[in-house]
Design an enzyme around this catalytic site. Structure first.
Site, PDB file in Angstrom:
ATOM      1  N   GLY A  15       0.828  -1.207   0.000  1.00 28.44           N
ATOM      2  CA  GLY A  15       0.000   0.000   0.000  1.00 28.44           C
ATOM      3  C   GLY A  15       0.859   1.251   0.000  1.00 28.44           C
ATOM      4  N   ASP A  65      -1.328  -6.975  -6.144  1.00 33.23           N
ATOM      5  CA  ASP A  65      -2.597  -7.017  -5.412  1.00 33.23           C
ATOM      6  C   ASP A  65      -2.389  -8.009  -4.266  1.00 33.23           C
ATOM      7  OD1 ASP A  65      -5.112  -7.523  -4.392  1.00 33.23           O
ATOM      8  OD2 ASP A  65      -6.042  -7.990  -6.318  1.00 33.23           O
ATOM      9  N   ASN A  92       0.873  -2.533   5.170  1.00 30.98           N
ATOM     10  CA  ASN A  92       0.099  -1.303   5.278  1.00 30.98           C
ATOM     11  C   ASN A  92      -1.152  -1.285   4.402  1.00 30.98           C
ATOM     12  OD1 ASN A  92      -0.244   1.745   5.751  1.00 30.98           O
ATOM     13  ND2 ASN A  92       0.064   1.639   3.531  1.00 30.98           N
ATOM     14  N   SER A 144      -5.586  -0.440  13.293  1.00 26.17           N
ATOM     15  CA  SER A 144      -6.331   0.818  13.406  1.00 26.17           C
ATOM     16  C   SER A 144      -6.853   0.932  14.828  1.00 26.17           C
ATOM     17  CB  SER A 144      -7.513   0.823  12.428  1.00 26.17           C
ATOM     18  OG  SER A 144      -8.422   1.879  12.715  1.00 26.17           O
ATOM     19  N   TYR A 161     -14.585  -3.178   8.617  1.00 27.19           N
ATOM     20  CA  TYR A 161     -13.300  -2.583   8.979  1.00 27.19           C
ATOM     21  C   TYR A 161     -12.962  -2.927  10.425  1.00 27.19           C
ATOM     22  CZ  TYR A 161      -9.613   1.004   9.040  1.00 27.19           C
ATOM     23  OH  TYR A 161      -8.410   1.667   9.121  1.00 27.19           O
ATOM     24  N   LYS A 165      -9.696  -5.314  11.170  1.00 23.47           N
ATOM     25  CA  LYS A 165      -8.567  -4.748  11.911  1.00 23.47           C
ATOM     26  C   LYS A 165      -8.392  -5.446  13.265  1.00 23.47           C
ATOM     27  CE  LYS A 165      -7.084  -1.863   8.852  1.00 23.47           C
ATOM     28  NZ  LYS A 165      -5.765  -2.055   8.215  1.00 23.47           N
TER      29      LYS A 165
END
Length: 257
Positions: A15, A65, A92, A144, A161, A165
Site C-alpha cells: 500500500g 494485489d 500497510n 487501526s 473494517y 482490523k
C-alpha cells in the site's frame, strides 16, 4: 549508536503508492534502508520511487494485489531476486468500506477481509520462510484504533473494517509468539484519524465530523503527515529487539478516554 539506523536493511512496504505507506517508505529510506514499494497502481508507485531515488537511496516499485496469492508470490520472488533478502515487512495495504452488517453486500465484506486480513497472511506466507532461515525479521502490521473501538456516527459505521482490523491484532500476536524463537518480531500500529487517500474525500470533507472528532480527541486534531513514522521505525529497527506481540495506538489519546 543509532538504534534506528536501517543501513543495509531491505524493507518491503505494501500500500505504498500514497498516504501513510508512501510516507513510511520515505522514512525507511531516510534511515538508510533499501526499499521495495508494493501496490496495485504502478504509475503512482513509480512517482514515489523517483522521489526516493532523488535522495540517493535505492527503491523499486512492484505492482501487486496483496489479496491475490500469485501476485504476492511473484512480487516476493522479484524483490528477493533484486535485493537478495527481506529484513522488514510493513503490511500497510488496507481498505475501509462503509456500512453495517445489515446493509453491506457479501462482496463488500469479502473485499475488506481479502485486502485487510488475507493480504497480510499472504505477504507473511511468502516472506517469513526466508526470515526464519536468516534468523532475523521485523514485521509491522498496520491495524487501526478501530480494532479496539467502534463508532456510532453514521460516516464511520464500518463493521467489516472493525472486524478485519481486530483480526490483524490476533494474527499479530499469534505470529509474534511462534516466530520469536527465530529472531523475528511481529508488532502492530493503530493509527487514529490521518489524512490519506482513504479519508481525504470522505471524512476530511465532513466539517461536522472533524469538529466532533477534535472535540473527542485529547490532542484536539487529526494526525499529521509523518506522525506514524516514529512507531513504525521503532518496530522496524534494533530499538525494538526485545519487543514483540505489541500494539501501539497513534491517535492523539483518542483511545485513552
Amino acid at each position: 549508536m543509532n538504534l534506528f539506523d536501517l543501513s543495509g536493511k531491505v524493507a518491503v512496504i505494501t500500500g505504498a503508492s500514497s498516504g501513510l505507506g508512501a510516507d513510511a517508505a520515505r522514512a525507511y529510506a531516510a534511515q538508510g534502508a533499501d526499499v521495495a514499494l508494493l501496490a496495485r497502481r504502478k504509475t503512482k508507485l513509480d512517482q514515489v520511487v523517483k522521489e526516493i531515488e532523488a535522495t540517493g537511496k535505492k527503491a523499486i516499485a512492484v505492482q501487486c494485489d496483496v489479496s491475490n496469492e500469485e501476485n504476492v508470490k511473484q512480487a516476493v520472488e522479484e524483490i528477493l531476486s533484486h535485493y537478495g533478502k527481506i529484513d522488514i515487512l510493513l503490511n500497510n495495504a488496507g481498505i475501509a468500506i462503509k456500512g453495517s452488517v445489515e446493509n453491506m453486500t457479501v462482496e463488500q465484506w469479502d473485499t475488506a477481509m481479502d485486502i485487510n486480513v488475507k493480504g497480510i497472511f499472504l505477504m507473511c506466507k511468502y516472506i517469513v520462510p526466508q526470515m526464519k532461515q536468516r534468523k532475523y525479521g521485523k514485521i509491522i502490521n498496520v491495524a487501526s484504533v478501530n480494532a479496539i473501538i467502534a463508532d456510532k456516527a453514521e460516516p464511520l459505521v464500518r463493521h467489516s473494517y472493525n472486524t478485519s482490523k481486530s483480526a490483524v491484532l490476533g494474527l499479530t500476536t499469534g505470529m509474534a509468539v511462534s516466530l520469536a524463537q527465530y529472531g523475528i518480531t511481529v508488532n502492530a500500529v493503530g493509527p487514529g484519524l490521518f489524512e490519506s487517500e482513504m479519508t481525504a474525500d470522505t471524512l476530511f470533507k465532513e466539517e461536522s465530523f472533524l469538529q466532533m472528532y477534535n472535540s473527542l480527541c485529547p490532542a484536539s486534531r487529526p494526525g499529521r503527515k509523518g506522525e506514524l513514522n516514529g512507531p513504525i521505525l521503532f518496530f522496524s529497527s534494533d530499538a525494538s529487539s526485545y519487543t514483540t506481540g505489541q500494539f501501539i495506538t497513534v491517535d492523539g489519546g483518542l483511545t485513552a478516554v
